[in-house]
Design an enzyme around this catalytic site. Structure first.
Site, PDB file in Angstrom:
ATOM      1  N   CYS A  26     -29.029   1.337 -44.634  1.00 30.29           N
ATOM      2  CA  CYS A  26     -27.727   1.286 -43.978  1.00 30.29           C
ATOM      3  C   CYS A  26     -27.293  -0.175 -43.895  1.00 30.29           C
ATOM      4  O   CYS A  26     -28.067  -1.090 -44.210  1.00 30.29           O
ATOM      5  CB  CYS A  26     -27.851   1.866 -42.574  1.00 30.29           C
TER       6      CYS A  26
ATOM      7  N   CYS B 107     -28.469  -5.055 -35.091  1.00 32.32           N
ATOM      8  CA  CYS B 107     -27.369  -4.351 -35.772  1.00 32.32           C
ATOM      9  C   CYS B 107     -26.132  -4.365 -34.874  1.00 32.32           C
ATOM     10  O   CYS B 107     -26.221  -4.056 -33.679  1.00 32.32           O
ATOM     11  CB  CYS B 107     -27.770  -2.914 -36.085  1.00 32.32           C
TER      12      CYS B 107
ATOM     13  N   GLU C 179     -35.341  -0.236 -29.500  1.00 36.25           N
ATOM     14  CA  GLU C 179     -33.886  -0.227 -29.251  1.00 36.25           C
ATOM     15  C   GLU C 179     -33.584   0.195 -27.815  1.00 36.25           C
ATOM     16  O   GLU C 179     -32.721  -0.388 -27.154  1.00 36.25           O
ATOM     17  CB  GLU C 179     -33.189   0.706 -30.241  1.00 36.25           C
TER      18      GLU C 179
ATOM     19  N   SER D 280     -40.177   5.055 -37.783  1.00 35.07           N
ATOM     20  CA  SER D 280     -38.732   5.049 -38.042  1.00 35.07           C
ATOM     21  C   SER D 280     -38.118   6.294 -37.412  1.00 35.07           C
ATOM     22  O   SER D 280     -38.305   7.410 -37.892  1.00 35.07           O
ATOM     23  CB  SER D 280     -38.471   5.036 -39.555  1.00 35.07           C
ATOM     24  N   SER D 281     -37.368   6.080 -36.332  1.00 33.45           N
ATOM     25  CA  SER D 281     -36.811   7.223 -35.603  1.00 33.45           C
ATOM     26  C   SER D 281     -35.941   8.076 -36.499  1.00 33.45           C
ATOM     27  O   SER D 281     -36.055   9.302 -36.542  1.00 33.45           O
ATOM     28  CB  SER D 281     -36.004   6.710 -34.405  1.00 33.45           C
TER      29      SER D 281
ATOM     30  N   HIS E  10     -33.240  -3.754 -34.184  1.00 33.96           N
ATOM     31  CA  HIS E  10     -33.203  -2.828 -33.048  1.00 33.96           C
ATOM     32  C   HIS E  10     -32.679  -3.469 -31.781  1.00 33.96           C
ATOM     33  O   HIS E  10     -32.414  -2.776 -30.803  1.00 33.96           O
ATOM     34  CB  HIS E  10     -34.607  -2.262 -32.798  1.00 33.96           C
TER      35      HIS E  10
ATOM     36  N   SER F 256     -34.018   2.752 -43.246  1.00 34.13           N
ATOM     37  CA  SER F 256     -34.718   1.477 -43.463  1.00 34.13           C
ATOM     38  C   SER F 256     -35.539   1.482 -44.749  1.00 34.13           C
ATOM     39  O   SER F 256     -36.418   0.640 -44.925  1.00 34.13           O
ATOM     40  CB  SER F 256     -35.628   1.189 -42.260  1.00 34.13           C
TER      41      SER F 256
HETATM   42 FE1  SF4 Z   1     -27.459  -0.036 -37.419  1.00 29.32          FE
HETATM   43 FE2  SF4 Z   1     -29.711   1.314 -36.933  1.00 29.32          FE
HETATM   44 FE3  SF4 Z   1     -27.495   2.626 -37.620  1.00 29.32          FE
HETATM   45 FE4  SF4 Z   1     -28.713   1.169 -39.417  1.00 29.32          FE
HETATM   46  S1  SF4 Z   1     -29.558   2.985 -38.427  1.00 29.32           S
HETATM   47  S2  SF4 Z   1     -26.479   1.182 -39.012  1.00 29.32           S
HETATM   48  S3  SF4 Z   1     -29.510  -0.532 -38.186  1.00 29.32           S
HETATM   49  S4  SF4 Z   1     -27.781   1.410 -35.754  1.00 29.32           S
END
Ligand code: SF4
Length: 343
Positions: free
Chosen positions: A35, A119, A149, A245-246, A97, A290
């Site tokens: 992302c 982010c 986070e 990784s959530s 995070h 990620s």
């Molecule tokens: Fe941002 Fe996390 Fe969404 Fe990626 S997954 S855009 S790092 S909030």
């Protein structure tokens, strides 16, 4: 060490072709993988290494992916749990995070040069927490207790935040004034489960206020929508992503809830087990926000060796968002890829 294909391309798939009733194919979910927030955070560490030289310290994993972390370590990044492990005066990057104000102030006290790779969509939730706390709201933060986070967001309004881990906790959480309560959330949750939590909170607190805009981010939502469509037709879903990784773990759950007969998460292609493919005609594949695409390509290569060479992409959204680099690194002002650039 990262288990990506060797440069000479010589790698034998551990998977074997197996007889299956039906037409073997892969449905490849899109969007998947990186992302805008992850891309920005990884580029931030790379740029910091280029500009300041190794080592550059990073508080926590920059993003929750073991391959990314291992690669950056090989280039000179040192990952630490807390800023008191960073030598005074060194450069430290805060992960995607986000961090609480206390961490920022500890870094400042140690004379560290901090680069904030939080982010921007997490920062948005931080700002909401600050604003609602200032306006005397109690904040029910839906998210996983202990996740970085959630710690960072709660740290922006420590006296006003109560964490709600699950729909069941919505039935027992206590608030002092039900007429002044708002819910916020972690950005990487299951949309459906979060809505169920909100429904149960609202049943108890009818005046519960919604966040001004979605806290679950566009990337999390898009990947869930795509895997829902794939899962309906899949005998097996493989999610590439790390255990911490959530959003990757949520993709496994969402796939199972929406029709996949089985779903597994793997960090690397060689974790896909032969027996998972027994009797499987359609394999769905996706990856968390990620995860670099090279890891997905390795899974596809191994699946092709097992007879699943036909790949059909199932796209449910286009993504072109790019965030500008953290201001501390913003000599050249954009992230790596083309697309809409937002600060
Ligand atoms: Fe941002 Fe996390 Fe969404 Fe990626 S997954 S855009 S790092 S909030």
């Amino acid at each position: 060490m990262p288990r990506i294909p060797p440069k000479d391309g010589v790698r034998r798939s551990p998977l074997q072709d197996n007889p299956v009733v039906g037409h073997k194919r892969v449905l490849l979910a899109a969007p998947r993988g990186y992302c805008a927030g992850v891309d920005r955070a990884v580029v931030a560490v790379e740029r910091a290494l280029e500009r300041y030289g190794a080592p550059v310290y990073v508080r926590k994993q920059i993003v929750h992916n073991i391959h990314v972390v291992t690669e950056l370590e090989a280039r000179g990044a040192i990952f630490v749990d807390e800023v008191d492990e960073v030598p005074e005066g060194a450069h430290v990057v805060f992960s995607a995070h986000g961090v609480s104000p206390m961490v920022v102030s500890e870094a400042s006290d140690r004379g560290l040069h901090a680069i904030d790779a939080t982010c921007p969509l997490v920062t948005k939730v931080h700002r909401e927490a600050v604003r609602f706390a200032r306006d005397d709201y109690e904040i029910l933060l839906i998210g996983h207790d202990g996740h970085e986070e959630v710690e960072g967001t709660a740290g922006h309004a420590p006296d006003r935040v109560t964490i709600v881990n699950s729909p069941d906790e919505a039935d027992s959480v206590h608030v002092n004034d039900p007429s002044r309560v708002v819910w916020l959330s972690q950005t990487t949750l299951s949309v459906d489960e979060t809505m169920e939590t909100v429904r149960r909170l609202r049943a108890r607190f009818p005046e519960l206020q919604d966040p001004p805009s979605d806290d679950i981010c566009y990337a999390t939502q898009n990947r869930q929508v795509a895997i829902k469509k794939v899962a309906r037709e899949a005998d097996l879903v493989i999610v590439v992503g790390s255990a911490n990784s959530s959003n990757s773990v949520r993709l496994v759950e969402v796939a199972l809830e929406h029709g996949a007969k089985a779903a597994y998460r793997v960090d690397y292609a060689d974790e896909v087990r032969q027996e998972w493919l027994d009797g499987v005609a359609t394999v769905g594949v996706t990856s968390g926000a990620s995860v670099p695409e090279v890891l997905v390509r390795q899974v596809l290569t191994d699946l092709a060796a097992a007879g699943y060479g036909e790949v059909e992409e199932v796209r449910t959204a286009e993504e072109d968002l790019v965030f500008s680099l953290p201001k501390e690194l913003r000599q050249d002002t954009t992230g790596r890829r083309g697309g809409r650039v937002r600060s």
